[in-house]
Enzyme design. Structure first.
Site, PDB file in Angstrom:
ATOM      1  N   ASP A  79     -30.378  -2.255 -43.287  1.00  0.00           N
ATOM      2  CA  ASP A  79     -29.939  -3.409 -44.077  1.00  0.00           C
ATOM      3  C   ASP A  79     -28.452  -3.635 -43.832  1.00  0.00           C
ATOM      4  O   ASP A  79     -27.669  -2.684 -43.798  1.00  0.00           O
ATOM      5  CB  ASP A  79     -30.203  -3.133 -45.562  1.00  0.00           C
ATOM      6  CG  ASP A  79     -30.084  -4.372 -46.430  1.00  0.00           C
ATOM      7  OD1 ASP A  79     -29.029  -5.037 -46.388  1.00  0.00           O
ATOM      8  OD2 ASP A  79     -31.036  -4.665 -47.164  1.00  0.00           O
ATOM      9  N   ILE A  80     -28.048  -4.907 -43.659  1.00  0.00           N
ATOM     10  CA  ILE A  80     -26.632  -5.194 -43.384  1.00  0.00           C
ATOM     11  C   ILE A  80     -25.772  -5.125 -44.642  1.00  0.00           C
ATOM     12  O   ILE A  80     -24.538  -5.101 -44.543  1.00  0.00           O
ATOM     13  CB  ILE A  80     -26.438  -6.565 -42.699  1.00  0.00           C
ATOM     14  CG1 ILE A  80     -26.923  -7.698 -43.613  1.00  0.00           C
ATOM     15  CG2 ILE A  80     -27.141  -6.597 -41.347  1.00  0.00           C
ATOM     16  CD1 ILE A  80     -26.536  -9.074 -43.100  1.00  0.00           C
ATOM     17  N   ASN A 135     -40.324  -7.472 -52.720  1.00  0.00           N
ATOM     18  CA  ASN A 135     -40.286  -8.655 -53.573  1.00  0.00           C
ATOM     19  C   ASN A 135     -41.074  -9.805 -52.946  1.00  0.00           C
ATOM     20  O   ASN A 135     -41.059  -9.977 -51.728  1.00  0.00           O
ATOM     21  CB  ASN A 135     -38.839  -9.106 -53.792  1.00  0.00           C
ATOM     22  CG  ASN A 135     -37.970  -7.990 -54.348  1.00  0.00           C
ATOM     23  OD1 ASN A 135     -38.395  -7.234 -55.219  1.00  0.00           O
ATOM     24  ND2 ASN A 135     -36.734  -7.881 -53.851  1.00  0.00           N
ATOM     25  N   GLN A 142     -36.827 -12.310 -53.973  1.00  0.00           N
ATOM     26  CA  GLN A 142     -36.926 -12.300 -52.527  1.00  0.00           C
ATOM     27  C   GLN A 142     -35.918 -13.307 -51.968  1.00  0.00           C
ATOM     28  O   GLN A 142     -35.953 -14.487 -52.302  1.00  0.00           O
ATOM     29  CB  GLN A 142     -38.337 -12.685 -52.066  1.00  0.00           C
ATOM     30  CG  GLN A 142     -38.510 -12.621 -50.552  1.00  0.00           C
ATOM     31  CD  GLN A 142     -39.921 -13.006 -50.107  1.00  0.00           C
ATOM     32  OE1 GLN A 142     -40.738 -13.484 -50.900  1.00  0.00           O
ATOM     33  NE2 GLN A 142     -40.213 -12.804 -48.825  1.00  0.00           N
ATOM     34  N   HIS A 148     -40.838  -8.137 -46.558  1.00  0.00           N
ATOM     35  CA  HIS A 148     -40.254  -6.896 -46.080  1.00  0.00           C
ATOM     36  C   HIS A 148     -40.194  -5.877 -47.207  1.00  0.00           C
ATOM     37  O   HIS A 148     -40.131  -6.217 -48.381  1.00  0.00           O
ATOM     38  CB  HIS A 148     -38.852  -7.130 -45.510  1.00  0.00           C
ATOM     39  CG  HIS A 148     -37.898  -7.793 -46.449  1.00  0.00           C
ATOM     40  ND1 HIS A 148     -37.952  -9.141 -46.735  1.00  0.00           N
ATOM     41  CD2 HIS A 148     -36.860  -7.300 -47.186  1.00  0.00           C
ATOM     42  CE1 HIS A 148     -36.988  -9.456 -47.603  1.00  0.00           C
ATOM     43  NE2 HIS A 148     -36.321  -8.357 -47.902  1.00  0.00           N
ATOM     44  N   PHE A 149     -40.251  -4.627 -46.810  1.00  0.00           N
ATOM     45  CA  PHE A 149     -40.082  -3.512 -47.723  1.00  0.00           C
ATOM     46  C   PHE A 149     -38.668  -2.956 -47.573  1.00  0.00           C
ATOM     47  O   PHE A 149     -38.144  -2.860 -46.467  1.00  0.00           O
ATOM     48  CB  PHE A 149     -41.075  -2.389 -47.415  1.00  0.00           C
ATOM     49  CG  PHE A 149     -42.488  -2.676 -47.830  1.00  0.00           C
ATOM     50  CD1 PHE A 149     -42.956  -2.282 -49.075  1.00  0.00           C
ATOM     51  CD2 PHE A 149     -43.362  -3.323 -46.973  1.00  0.00           C
ATOM     52  CE1 PHE A 149     -44.260  -2.545 -49.468  1.00  0.00           C
ATOM     53  CE2 PHE A 149     -44.673  -3.581 -47.342  1.00  0.00           C
ATOM     54  CZ  PHE A 149     -45.125  -3.188 -48.601  1.00  0.00           C
ATOM     55  N   HIS A 150     -38.067  -2.580 -48.691  1.00  0.00           N
ATOM     56  CA  HIS A 150     -36.813  -1.840 -48.696  1.00  0.00           C
ATOM     57  C   HIS A 150     -37.136  -0.363 -48.895  1.00  0.00           C
ATOM     58  O   HIS A 150     -37.880  -0.011 -49.812  1.00  0.00           O
ATOM     59  CB  HIS A 150     -35.915  -2.272 -49.862  1.00  0.00           C
ATOM     60  CG  HIS A 150     -35.473  -3.698 -49.814  1.00  0.00           C
ATOM     61  ND1 HIS A 150     -34.200  -4.067 -49.420  1.00  0.00           N
ATOM     62  CD2 HIS A 150     -36.117  -4.847 -50.141  1.00  0.00           C
ATOM     63  CE1 HIS A 150     -34.083  -5.384 -49.512  1.00  0.00           C
ATOM     64  NE2 HIS A 150     -35.239  -5.881 -49.932  1.00  0.00           N
TER      65      HIS A 150
END
Length: 208
Positions: A79-80, A135, A142, A148-150
């Site tokens: 993640d950025i 989300n 979202q 996507h999953f975190h």
């Protein structure tokens, strides 16, 4: 008129597409751009950092993307704006807005690699606790309309360096830009840890 769909072939398995999307909803999607920029590789034998799989000559997303997993169906990257070091996003290559839009094959692959990535991120960061967050829709927080999953490591707040990261849950809390000098070796560690997790699993199957 129905939207047109484009598909590109992947280098990991030429018989399977790496990315299929509808022109009306994915042309500006940053995750679609990442998916079309980085080709699949064998997670059990990850490429070195200088490989074109990880450092393409042209078309590279901005800011720099640090890929940790790239299969014909899925891609995962740091993640950025991480909530903690090792915060990883896992998503389908194809443009799927919500979890319910994923195909059965993608859902199976997501389930498998959520577990593998969780183990690998824990090994690479040394953090044994983590959140998995996903989300669906703007009302559910979202931000990018590509499901996507975190995977978010949860360092003990009293541990050294944890004061940089507040007690966060489901996207709330202190977020800092990804430090690229720190991200490169971390991504390498996660890729190697994924290979080790897969290797242990395959060895276990061979003994059965």
């Amino acid at each position: 008129m129905a939207p047109t769909t484009t598909t590109t072939l992947n280098a990991f398995d030429p018989g399977q597409p790496t990315h299929a999307h509808s022109d009306d909803d994915s042309s500006s999607c940053p995750f679609c751009h990442i998916a079309t920029t980085y080709s699949p590789y064998d997670p059990a034998d990850p490429p070195v950092a200088s490989s074109p799989h990880l450092d393409p000559d042209a078309g590279s997303p901005e800011p720099t993307t640090f890929v940790v997993l790239s299969t014909p169906l899925l891609i995962a990257f740091l993640d950025i704006m991480p909530l903690s070091p090792g915060h990883v996003l896992l998503c389908p290559r194809s443009h799927r807005r919500k979890l319910t839009d994923a195909t059965p094959a993608e859902a199976r692959e997501l389930g498998r690699y959520l577990r593998v990535l969780s183990a690998a991120v824990g090994a690479a960061t040394g953090v044994p606790d983590w959140n998995v967050v996903q989300n669906n829709g703007a009302a559910a927080a979202q931000v990018v309309p590509h499901m996507h999953f975190h995977i978010i490591p949860r360092p003990e707040l009293r541990s050294r360096g944890a004061e940089r990261f507040t007690s966060t849950m489901f996207g709330r809390g202190q977020r800092e830009e990804l430090d690229e000098d720190e991200a490169a070796p971390l991504a390498e560690s996660i890729r190697q840890a994924i290979a080790e997790v897969i290797g242990v699993e395959e060895a276990g199957k061979a003994k059965l």
